[in-house]
Design an enzyme around this catalytic site. Structure first.
Site, PDB file in Angstrom:
ATOM      1  N   ASP A  36     -36.946  -2.885  15.532  1.00  0.00           N
ATOM      2  CA  ASP A  36     -38.255  -2.241  15.972  1.00  0.00           C
ATOM      3  C   ASP A  36     -38.993  -1.507  15.096  1.00  0.00           C
ATOM      4  OD1 ASP A  36     -36.417  -0.193  16.476  1.00  0.00           O
ATOM      5  OD2 ASP A  36     -36.216  -0.977  18.666  1.00  0.00           O
TER       6      ASP A  36
ATOM      7  N   ASP B 285     -40.206   2.401  14.087  1.00  0.00           N
ATOM      8  CA  ASP B 285     -40.579   3.821  14.537  1.00  0.00           C
ATOM      9  C   ASP B 285     -41.356   4.678  13.577  1.00  0.00           C
ATOM     10  OD1 ASP B 285     -38.786   3.380  17.019  1.00  0.00           O
ATOM     11  OD2 ASP B 285     -37.116   4.205  15.732  1.00  0.00           O
TER      12      ASP B 285
ATOM     13  N   ASP C 233     -29.310  11.499  11.179  1.00  0.00           N
ATOM     14  CA  ASP C 233     -27.591  11.483  11.021  1.00  0.00           C
ATOM     15  C   ASP C 233     -27.486  10.982   9.460  1.00  0.00           C
ATOM     16  OD1 ASP C 233     -28.833   8.743  11.551  1.00  0.00           O
ATOM     17  OD2 ASP C 233     -27.316   8.453  13.176  1.00  0.00           O
TER      18      ASP C 233
HETATM   19  P1  ATP Z   1     -31.120   0.533  15.468  1.00  0.00           P
HETATM   20  O1  ATP Z   1     -32.224   0.860  16.256  1.00  0.00           O
HETATM   21  O2  ATP Z   1     -31.025  -0.602  14.360  1.00  0.00           O
HETATM   22  O3  ATP Z   1     -29.833   0.811  16.226  1.00  0.00           O
HETATM   23  P2  ATP Z   1     -31.664   3.065  14.351  1.00  0.00           P
HETATM   24  O4  ATP Z   1     -31.407   3.948  12.854  1.00  0.00           O
HETATM   25  O5  ATP Z   1     -33.538   2.711  14.628  1.00  0.00           O
HETATM   26  O6  ATP Z   1     -30.708   1.951  14.246  1.00  0.00           O
HETATM   27  P3  ATP Z   1     -31.950   4.658  16.641  1.00  0.00           P
HETATM   28  O7  ATP Z   1     -30.865   5.011  17.794  1.00  0.00           O
HETATM   29  O8  ATP Z   1     -33.175   3.561  17.111  1.00  0.00           O
HETATM   30  O9  ATP Z   1     -31.384   4.110  15.329  1.00  0.00           O
HETATM   31  O10 ATP Z   1     -32.592   5.886  16.223  1.00  0.00           O
HETATM   32  C1  ATP Z   1     -33.732   6.017  15.279  1.00  0.00           C
HETATM   33  C2  ATP Z   1     -33.581   7.140  14.278  1.00  0.00           C
HETATM   34  O11 ATP Z   1     -33.258   8.332  14.888  1.00  0.00           O
HETATM   35  C3  ATP Z   1     -32.018   7.057  13.324  1.00  0.00           C
HETATM   36  O12 ATP Z   1     -32.297   6.164  12.320  1.00  0.00           O
HETATM   37  C4  ATP Z   1     -31.865   8.558  12.826  1.00  0.00           C
HETATM   38  O13 ATP Z   1     -32.416   8.699  11.878  1.00  0.00           O
HETATM   39  C5  ATP Z   1     -32.469   9.283  14.320  1.00  0.00           C
HETATM   40  N1  ATP Z   1     -31.071   9.365  15.146  1.00  0.00           N
HETATM   41  C6  ATP Z   1     -30.983   8.571  16.070  1.00  0.00           C
HETATM   42  N2  ATP Z   1     -29.763   8.895  16.897  1.00  0.00           N
HETATM   43  C7  ATP Z   1     -29.220  10.192  16.249  1.00  0.00           C
HETATM   44  C8  ATP Z   1     -28.212  11.001  16.169  1.00  0.00           C
HETATM   45  N3  ATP Z   1     -27.378  10.951  17.381  1.00  0.00           N
HETATM   46  N4  ATP Z   1     -28.274  12.094  15.456  1.00  0.00           N
HETATM   47  C9  ATP Z   1     -29.074  12.326  14.448  1.00  0.00           C
HETATM   48  N5  ATP Z   1     -30.026  11.359  14.183  1.00  0.00           N
HETATM   49  C10 ATP Z   1     -30.250  10.415  15.046  1.00  0.00           C
HETATM   50 MG    MG Z   2     -34.314   1.907  16.189  1.00  0.00          MG
END
Ligand code: ATP
Ligand code: MG
Length: 434
Positions: free
Chosen positions: A72, A74, A150
């Site tokens: 998705d 963001d 992160d």
């Molecule tokens: P996916 O959606 O493919 O699992 P993602 O990287 O998009 O991976 P999300 O959980 O959707 O993960 O979070 C979006 C963004 O928010 C991450 O890429 C990261 O930059 C930030 N983020 C999410 N969770 C955390 C956390 N626990 N600590 C710090 N930053 C975070």
């Molecule tokens: Mg995501």
């Protein structure tokens, strides 16, 4: 005051890291604005048209740069949730602790987040009477927003209008080196949020990246911190891991990092079942394959496989003690679910699916009369059949039964009668012949 001044002069970011913003123009990063969804593109353009900054951020940029299809999109912006809400017609503000805006297109939702800053003492925080944070809308600069993410590869900002990538923490270099690196001091970041240890495992398995040595090192000693994380959050994270398309690799890595024993009961269940090991391995591989093929995977099905061997053991024990087959199976199901409830935190909403899948299993061994036809019509047949195939693959059920059911579905309906199993047929055929 003085500290702030020193930081400003030295350009030391929050957490002590020194962000050096790098711009990657079009010809250097290989991304194309067309790979952004129409909805995300519209959101970015609308916000930029309103005079705000707006970037695609996080997992989508990481996955695109790694040559994968993003789950998705963001968007991160310097507009406040209210400002976003006003600019984007179909949107709504959600969340209480930290408000975000969902921008809605007909079949897609794009999450729009205002740049977040650090939680400082002077921050705009509110708690309820129990001390729970109800609002910590601490907005920050883009640089601060990057610093609180992160991993470096998760802190890349893509502007699809200018077609450039902004990188504060060498995320592009890490991506190219296939390296997962925590931003800031890894131990401190894990302490702030222990779930990041699980995220480190998930992303490294999913992307096939190595963890940077300093990112990996503290995990072993800090694993216990997971005990303080609310069960529901752990459950959500483990579910993400199991549905990542790389569950098998993730589970292997969790074991390697010492991240399972007594911390993640769901994983203890996966890793500590000698009899069910083959079954579970096949189930995880099967789940991974389905996800990579874009087929749906139901968490209920997955949990049914994880708990099958405990159910099976109890079922067999009851039958050996003289209970009848079906009542014994139903008691075993109820008991296993109850016994696992406290430890695993599998929400009750999955019980019905699991029970249906398990409860249909004995019916695959009945291949005479009308029963196979009725089973074929059952709304849960498909899941129960897939489950039965896993049992056969792991050697628990004769392959011949699995093949029979595969054929039974594939032959033209008029040929099915002839397939009914001989030795189970006589009673009924004799009656018919008379
Ligand atoms: P996916 O959606 O493919 O699992 P993602 O990287 O998009 O991976 P999300 O959980 O959707 O993960 O979070 C979006 C963004 O928010 C991450 O890429 C990261 O930059 C930030 N983020 C999410 N969770 C955390 C956390 N626990 N600590 C710090 N930053 C975070
Ligand atoms: Mg995501």
């Amino acid at each position: 005051m003085i500290a702030t001044l020193i930081k400003k002069v030295l350009r030391i970011g929050p957490r002590g890291a020194v962000p050096k913003l790098k711009h990657y123009p079009a010809e250097t990063h290989g991304l194309h604005p067309e790979s952004i969804s129409a909805c995300a593109m519209r959101v970015v353009k609308t916000l930029q048209g309103g005079g705000f900054k707006a970037y695609i951020v996080g997992g989508a940029v990481r996955d695109l740069l790694a040559g994968r299809e993003p789950k998705d999109f963001d968007v991160a912006t310097d507009a406040t949730p209210e400002q976003v809400r006003r600019l984007i017609r179909r949107s709504r503000i959600i969340g209480r602790r930290f408000q975000i805006v969902h921008a809605i297109c007909h079949d897609e939702v794009v999450e729009v987040t205002t740049f977040r800053g650090e939680n400082r003492e002077d921050a705009n925080q509110q708690t309820d009477e129990h001390g729970r944070l109800t609002r910590d809308n601490v907005f920050g600069s883009m640089e601060e927003d990057a610093a609180r993410r992160d991993f470096t590869v998760n802190a890349l900002y893509y502007d699809p209008v200018r077609n450039e990538v902004l990188d504060y923490f060498n995320g592009v270099a890490d991506l190219r080196a296939r390296r997962l690196t925590m931003i800031g001091d890894p131990a401190q970041r894990y302490r702030e949020d222990p779930v990041r240890m699980l995220r480190a495992v998930r992303f490294s398995a999913k992307l096939g990246f190595e963890m940077d040595a300093s990112t990996r090192a503290p995990i072993h000693n800090m694993a216990d911190l997971l005990l303080n994380v609310p069960e529901s959050r752990l459950f959500d994270e483990i579910l993400k891991l199991l549905l990542s398309g790389h569950a098998h690799a993730c589970v292997g890595r969790l074991r390697a990092e010492g991240l399972h024993h007594d911390l993640l009961p769901l994983l203890d269940l996966i890793l500590d079942q000698p009899q069910g090991e083959r079954f579970i391995r096949q189930s995880l591989e099967n789940t991974d394959r389905r996800i990579l093929e874009d087929k749906p995977v139901s968490p209920g099905f997955l949990f049914a496989t994880l708990l099958w061997h405990p159910v099976l053991d109890d079922w067999k024990r009851r039958m050996a003690a003289g209970e009848k087959s079906m009542p014994a199976l139903f008691s075993a199901m109820g008991e296993t679910l109850e016994a696992q409830r406290k430890k695993l935190a599998i929400p009750r909403r999955y019980d019905a699916v699991m029970k249906e899948i398990w409860g249909l299993q004995p019916r695959f061994e009945q291949r005479s009369g009308q029963r196979p036809f009725r089973l074929l019509e059952h709304p849960r047949f498909r899941a129960a059949y897939d489950f039965m195939l896993l049992r056969a693959d792991s050697g628990e059920l004769p392959e011949e039964i699995a093949d029979w059911w595969t054929d039974f579905q594939q032959v033209p309906p008029e040929e099915r009668e002839a397939m009914l199993v001989e030795e189970e047929r006589p009673k009924r055929s004799r009656r018919r012949r008379r």
